[in-house]
Enzyme design. Structure first.
Site, short mmCIF file in Angstrom:
data_model
loop_
_atom_site.label_atom_id
_atom_site.label_comp_id
_atom_site.label_asym_id
_atom_site.label_seq_id
_atom_site.Cartn_x
_atom_site.Cartn_y
_atom_site.Cartn_z
N ALA A 222 94.65 41.90 -32.35
CA ALA A 222 93.79 42.95 -31.81
C ALA A 222 92.33 42.49 -31.83
O ALA A 222 91.57 42.73 -30.87
CB ALA A 222 93.95 44.24 -32.60
N ALA A 223 91.91 41.83 -32.91
CA ALA A 223 90.54 41.34 -33.01
C ALA A 223 90.24 40.31 -31.94
O ALA A 223 89.16 40.33 -31.32
CB ALA A 223 90.31 40.74 -34.39
N GLY B 44 99.10 41.39 -36.48
CA GLY B 44 98.76 42.46 -35.54
C GLY B 44 97.27 42.74 -35.52
O GLY B 44 96.67 42.91 -34.46
N ASP B 45 96.66 42.77 -36.70
CA ASP B 45 95.22 43.00 -36.78
C ASP B 45 94.43 41.87 -36.11
O ASP B 45 93.47 42.10 -35.38
CB ASP B 45 94.78 43.12 -38.24
CG ASP B 45 95.22 44.43 -38.87
OD1 ASP B 45 94.77 45.48 -38.41
OD2 ASP B 45 96.02 44.40 -39.81
N THR B 46 94.84 40.64 -36.39
CA THR B 46 94.12 39.50 -35.87
C THR B 46 94.26 39.39 -34.36
O THR B 46 93.29 39.07 -33.65
CB THR B 46 94.60 38.21 -36.55
OG1 THR B 46 94.52 38.36 -37.97
CG2 THR B 46 93.74 37.03 -36.13
#
Length: 401
Positions: free
Chosen positions: A176-177, A172-174
């Site tokens: 978004a990045a 999820g973080d990646t």
């Protein structure tokens, strides 16, 4: 340090990174790999928590060595008014600001987008948060795992009827990045080519996940169908699954019409390959259990390598399930410079992932290893016009380290 040292596509771009952990810093990492000057602002009392996450060598996480390469570390206390003044001084000369704080944090420091754009009208501001800068959930705390759940991904991972499982990385973080990186590049293009103003890019973790959920919502809208977890299978497309071998598992994607016929020939089931009702995907989906059983009955008496060799000869897509050891020892990874040696600032060498994507004229590169906390504080502040005396006074007050 590898990956080529040609001038990067983003050479001359100045980026201020205020985020920590994964989403914001991964965007900074990507921009830095292609030549941007990334100044990472960290709290003097410990810095980015990622420095101590997972496996630690010589006092620093080896994950940090990847996430923060090509960055300069400025240890600056943004909670102090003088620290905020220095941040504004740096932002006034920057092209991009990256932050992944909870919404409202920048505003509490007197650095709302309106206030920042008054200083630097052309600044591109990337804001990554759990739920975005607006909406009823904006003030709720949100991490990548929560974004994966709300975005619909966690419901589809795992085996039917069992607890949802984590993908294995902070997806999820990646995601978004990566969406943030795309937004930054589009905003810069609009500014530099069309003469547009700087703008704010608002990326929510759950929306970045939701954006890659394929036909999830159209299927619900058109048919009321709620896609469910299906283990390793690809629902509605057959055959595509993981199959057991004598010494592990292999993924086989035989879902193309001509590929299916070749696959059935390779496993000795020409009867299925010639069946009129299995010519198209719809017919294969109707008999998917039978087809999967036939493939598994063949793979289970072979080793993974035997299956790979036979299916490669038949031009059927198949893949071994790689571990970290498999990746590190694979000649294809090395032939494409995807395993690079990086000398850390502690003096040891560690292998790290190469650069993605690969540009022919302006390839990415590892120009510098990940910094110790505050390694570049004096240099960055001197470039901003502060004198040695001013820097010393800030250090005495604990504003910098």
């Amino acid at each position: 340090m590898g990956g080529g040292l040609a001038a990067g596509a983003l050479q001359g771009l100045r980026v201020i990174e205020m985020g920590q952990l994964i989403a914001g810093p991964f965007c900074g990492k990507t921009l830095g790999e292609f030549g941007a000057d990334v100044i990472k602002i960290e709290a003097p009392d410990g810095g980015d928590p990622l420095r101590s996450w997972r496996l630690v060598k010589e006092g620093t996480s080896v994950w940090w060595q990847v996430q923060s390469r090509n960055k300069r570390s400025l240890a600056l206390d943004l909670r102090q008014p003088q620290g905020q003044e220095i941040a504004r001084l740096l932002i006034a000369e920057a092209d991009v600001l990256i932050e992944n704080f909870r919404p409202g944090t920048l505003e509490s420091w007197g650095m709302s987008p309106d206030e920042i754009h008054a200083l630097n009208p052309g600044l591109v501001i990337l804001r990554i948060s759990g739920y975005g800068q607006t909406g009823p959930y904006r003030d709720l705390p949100g991490f990548g795992a929560i974004g994966e759940a709300m975005g619909g991904l966690r419901h589809l991972t795992g085996e039917p009827g069992r607890a949802p499982v984590r993908v294995g990385v902070s997806l999820g973080d990646t995601l978004a990045a990566l969406h943030g990186t795309i937004g930054v590049l589009m905003a810069l293009y609009h500014r530099n080519v069309h003469g547009g103003p700087g703008q704010v890019i608002d990326v929510a973790l759950h929306e970045a996940v939701f954006n890659v959920m394929e036909s999830l919502i159209p299927e619900y809208s058109a048919f009321g169908a709620v896609r469910e977890a299906a283990g390793s299978a690809l629902p509605g497309i057959a055959p595509s699954n993981a199959y057991p071998c004598q010494d592990g598992w292999v993924l086989v994607a035989g879902n193309g019409d001509s590929i299916f016929k070749r696959l059935m020939g390779a496993i000795g089931r020409q009867d299925l390959g010639d069946a009129p009702d299995l010519v198209g995907n719809a017919g294969r989906v109707a008999r998917v259990d039978e087809i999967d059983t036939a493939i598994a009955a063949w793979t289970v008496v072979h080793t993974v390598q035997q299956v790979m060799d036979i299916l490669a000869a038949a031009r059927v897509p198949a893949g071994k399930v790689y571990t970290a050891k498999d990746i590190a020892e694979d000649p294809h990874y090395r032939a494409r410079d995807m395993m690079l040696p990086q000398v850390t600032r502690d003096g040891y060498t560690v292998e790290v992932p190469g650069i993605v994507p690969k540009l022919s004229a302006t390839p990415g590169s590892i120009r510098s290893s990940a910094p110790h906390l505050g390694d570049d504080t004096d240099t960055v502040l001197a470039e901003a016009g502060l004198t040695t005396e001013q820097i010393g006074l800030l250090r005495t007050k604990g504003v910098i380290r």
